[in-house]
Design a protein around this motif. Sequence first.
Motif, mmCIF file in Angstrom:
data_model
loop_
_atom_site.group_PDB
_atom_site.id
_atom_site.type_symbol
_atom_site.label_atom_id
_atom_site.label_comp_id
_atom_site.label_asym_id
_atom_site.label_seq_id
_atom_site.Cartn_x
_atom_site.Cartn_y
_atom_site.Cartn_z
ATOM 1 N N ARG A 47 0.825 -1.225 0.000
ATOM 2 C CA ARG A 47 0.000 0.000 0.000
ATOM 3 C C ARG A 47 0.845 1.255 0.000
ATOM 4 O O ARG A 47 0.432 2.303 -0.491
ATOM 5 C CB ARG A 47 -0.927 0.005 1.224
ATOM 6 C CG ARG A 47 -2.086 -0.973 1.108
ATOM 7 C CD ARG A 47 -3.214 -0.565 2.011
ATOM 8 N NE ARG A 47 -4.305 -1.528 1.989
ATOM 9 C CZ ARG A 47 -5.561 -1.235 2.243
ATOM 10 N NH1 ARG A 47 -5.898 0.010 2.544
ATOM 11 N NH2 ARG A 47 -6.503 -2.167 2.213
ATOM 12 N N SER A 48 2.049 1.150 0.564
ATOM 13 C CA SER A 48 2.912 2.329 0.665
ATOM 14 C C SER A 48 3.645 2.626 -0.652
ATOM 15 O O SER A 48 4.241 3.689 -0.807
ATOM 16 C CB SER A 48 3.949 2.125 1.779
ATOM 17 O OG SER A 48 4.735 0.963 1.514
ATOM 18 N N TYR A 49 3.585 1.693 -1.594
ATOM 19 C CA TYR A 49 4.297 1.897 -2.855
ATOM 20 C C TYR A 49 3.578 2.964 -3.676
ATOM 21 O O TYR A 49 2.343 2.931 -3.813
ATOM 22 C CB TYR A 49 4.357 0.587 -3.641
ATOM 23 C CG TYR A 49 5.282 0.630 -4.829
ATOM 24 C CD1 TYR A 49 6.661 0.506 -4.682
ATOM 25 C CD2 TYR A 49 4.782 0.808 -6.116
ATOM 26 C CE1 TYR A 49 7.515 0.537 -5.778
ATOM 27 C CE2 TYR A 49 5.624 0.845 -7.219
ATOM 28 C CZ TYR A 49 6.986 0.718 -7.038
ATOM 29 O OH TYR A 49 7.833 0.769 -8.129
ATOM 30 N N PRO A 50 4.315 3.920 -4.234
ATOM 31 C CA PRO A 50 3.677 5.026 -4.978
ATOM 32 C C PRO A 50 2.821 4.549 -6.147
ATOM 33 O O PRO A 50 3.276 3.765 -6.984
ATOM 34 C CB PRO A 50 4.862 5.858 -5.474
ATOM 35 C CG PRO A 50 5.987 5.516 -4.540
ATOM 36 C CD PRO A 50 5.784 4.087 -4.172
ATOM 37 N N LYS A 51 1.607 5.029 -6.176
ATOM 38 C CA LYS A 51 0.665 4.652 -7.232
ATOM 39 C C LYS A 51 1.195 5.038 -8.614
ATOM 40 O O LYS A 51 1.034 4.296 -9.593
ATOM 41 C CB LYS A 51 -0.670 5.352 -6.954
ATOM 42 C CG LYS A 51 -1.838 4.913 -7.804
ATOM 43 C CD LYS A 51 -3.110 5.582 -7.296
ATOM 44 C CE LYS A 51 -4.341 5.126 -8.056
ATOM 45 N NZ LYS A 51 -5.580 5.755 -7.503
ATOM 46 N N LYS A 52 1.846 6.177 -8.685
ATOM 47 C CA LYS A 52 2.353 6.656 -9.972
ATOM 48 C C LYS A 52 3.405 5.703 -10.534
ATOM 49 O O LYS A 52 3.389 5.381 -11.732
ATOM 50 C CB LYS A 52 2.936 8.058 -9.814
ATOM 51 C CG LYS A 52 3.464 8.643 -11.118
ATOM 52 C CD LYS A 52 4.021 10.043 -10.920
ATOM 53 C CE LYS A 52 2.943 11.090 -10.996
ATOM 54 N NZ LYS A 52 3.503 12.466 -11.057
ATOM 55 N N ARG B 253 16.227 7.632 -11.030
ATOM 56 C CA ARG B 253 15.301 7.343 -12.128
ATOM 57 C C ARG B 253 13.856 7.379 -11.644
ATOM 58 O O ARG B 253 12.986 8.002 -12.268
ATOM 59 C CB ARG B 253 15.640 5.972 -12.715
ATOM 60 C CG ARG B 253 14.632 5.448 -13.724
ATOM 61 C CD ARG B 253 15.004 4.019 -14.131
ATOM 62 N NE ARG B 253 14.020 3.475 -15.061
ATOM 63 C CZ ARG B 253 12.870 2.933 -14.689
ATOM 64 N NH1 ARG B 253 12.554 2.873 -13.394
ATOM 65 N NH2 ARG B 253 12.025 2.454 -15.599
ATOM 66 N N ASN B 254 13.580 6.724 -10.531
ATOM 67 C CA ASN B 254 12.208 6.650 -10.033
ATOM 68 C C ASN B 254 11.740 7.964 -9.412
ATOM 69 O O ASN B 254 10.556 8.305 -9.493
ATOM 70 C CB ASN B 254 12.072 5.499 -9.027
ATOM 71 C CG ASN B 254 12.130 4.144 -9.699
ATOM 72 O OD1 ASN B 254 11.835 4.028 -10.887
ATOM 73 N ND2 ASN B 254 12.528 3.123 -8.965
ATOM 74 N N ILE B 255 12.654 8.691 -8.814
ATOM 75 C CA ILE B 255 12.295 10.016 -8.282
ATOM 76 C C ILE B 255 11.878 10.932 -9.446
ATOM 77 O O ILE B 255 10.912 11.698 -9.341
ATOM 78 C CB ILE B 255 13.478 10.627 -7.495
ATOM 79 C CG1 ILE B 255 13.666 9.856 -6.180
ATOM 80 C CG2 ILE B 255 13.221 12.109 -7.210
ATOM 81 C CD1 ILE B 255 14.911 10.256 -5.408
ATOM 82 N N LEU C 93 8.422 10.030 -10.444
ATOM 83 C CA LEU C 93 7.440 10.533 -9.468
ATOM 84 C C LEU C 93 7.187 12.022 -9.659
ATOM 85 O O LEU C 93 6.084 12.512 -9.391
ATOM 86 C CB LEU C 93 7.925 10.267 -8.040
ATOM 87 C CG LEU C 93 7.846 8.808 -7.568
ATOM 88 C CD1 LEU C 93 8.578 8.633 -6.237
ATOM 89 C CD2 LEU C 93 6.393 8.378 -7.418
ATOM 90 N N ASN C 94 8.204 12.728 -10.124
ATOM 91 C CA ASN C 94 8.072 14.173 -10.315
ATOM 92 C C ASN C 94 7.572 14.548 -11.702
ATOM 93 O O ASN C 94 7.410 15.729 -12.014
ATOM 94 C CB ASN C 94 9.430 14.859 -10.073
ATOM 95 C CG ASN C 94 9.847 14.772 -8.609
ATOM 96 O OD1 ASN C 94 8.990 14.746 -7.717
ATOM 97 N ND2 ASN C 94 11.144 14.709 -8.358
ATOM 98 N N ASP C 95 7.316 13.539 -12.528
ATOM 99 C CA ASP C 95 6.837 13.787 -13.891
ATOM 100 C C ASP C 95 5.377 14.254 -13.833
ATOM 101 O O ASP C 95 4.460 13.481 -13.587
ATOM 102 C CB ASP C 95 6.950 12.509 -14.719
ATOM 103 C CG ASP C 95 6.525 12.724 -16.170
ATOM 104 O OD1 ASP C 95 6.185 13.869 -16.533
ATOM 105 O OD2 ASP C 95 6.523 11.736 -16.931
#
Length: 218
Positions: free
Chosen positions: A78-83, A134-136, A139-141
């Motif tokens: 659940r804590s994993y970012p949806k995006k 890469r993942n940050i 997330l900021n996209d």
Amino acid sequence: MVKMTMIARVTDGLPLAEGLDDGRDLVDAEMYKQQVKALFKNLSKGHNEASRMSIETGPFVFHYIIEGRVCYLTMCDRSYPKKLAFQYLEDLKNEFERVNGAQIETAARPYAFIKFDTFIQKTKKLYQDTRTQRNIAKLNDELYEVHQIMTRNVQEVLGVGEKLDQVSQMSSRLTSESRIYADKARDLNRQALIRKWAPVAIVLGVVFLLFWVKAKLW
């Protein structure tokens, strides 16, 4: 963290590929896989029309996208970012369509594209650590938004499918019973007509026989 990945054809729920090492360290892994199969079954019947959805189940969330009659599904904490979860699915979708797109409709056996597991494992590793540069960046996209994607509960989603199945079964049973009752009604009407006209037919037969005997004697 990505826990499970499965790909299925929406038209009939046929599983096409999955992550082969998924669920090895997961408690109740089989239960979650059964929920996924039930969800694919519901999707094949058109019970859920959303092309993107998140479904909460215990401490995890199923995320799925539907493109080209194929459902790409992953289960994450659940804590994993949806995006990130949906971008992971988009990467799988793009590669799966590129490699197997022409054979999806003709696949006749479960897990016909099991070799796609290699790409699933490679891509999953890229998305496991949410703190990588890469993942940050993903997330900021701001061009990729997931706020409007609906989130529902697994009991709610699967329960709707079960209720619709029950209604369908009840309707079929009522139709079958009405046909039986109609057949019985026709039989009863036939028997009533026989009982009503049989004596008349017997009398007429006797009269005819008497006339015939009399004619022979004369």
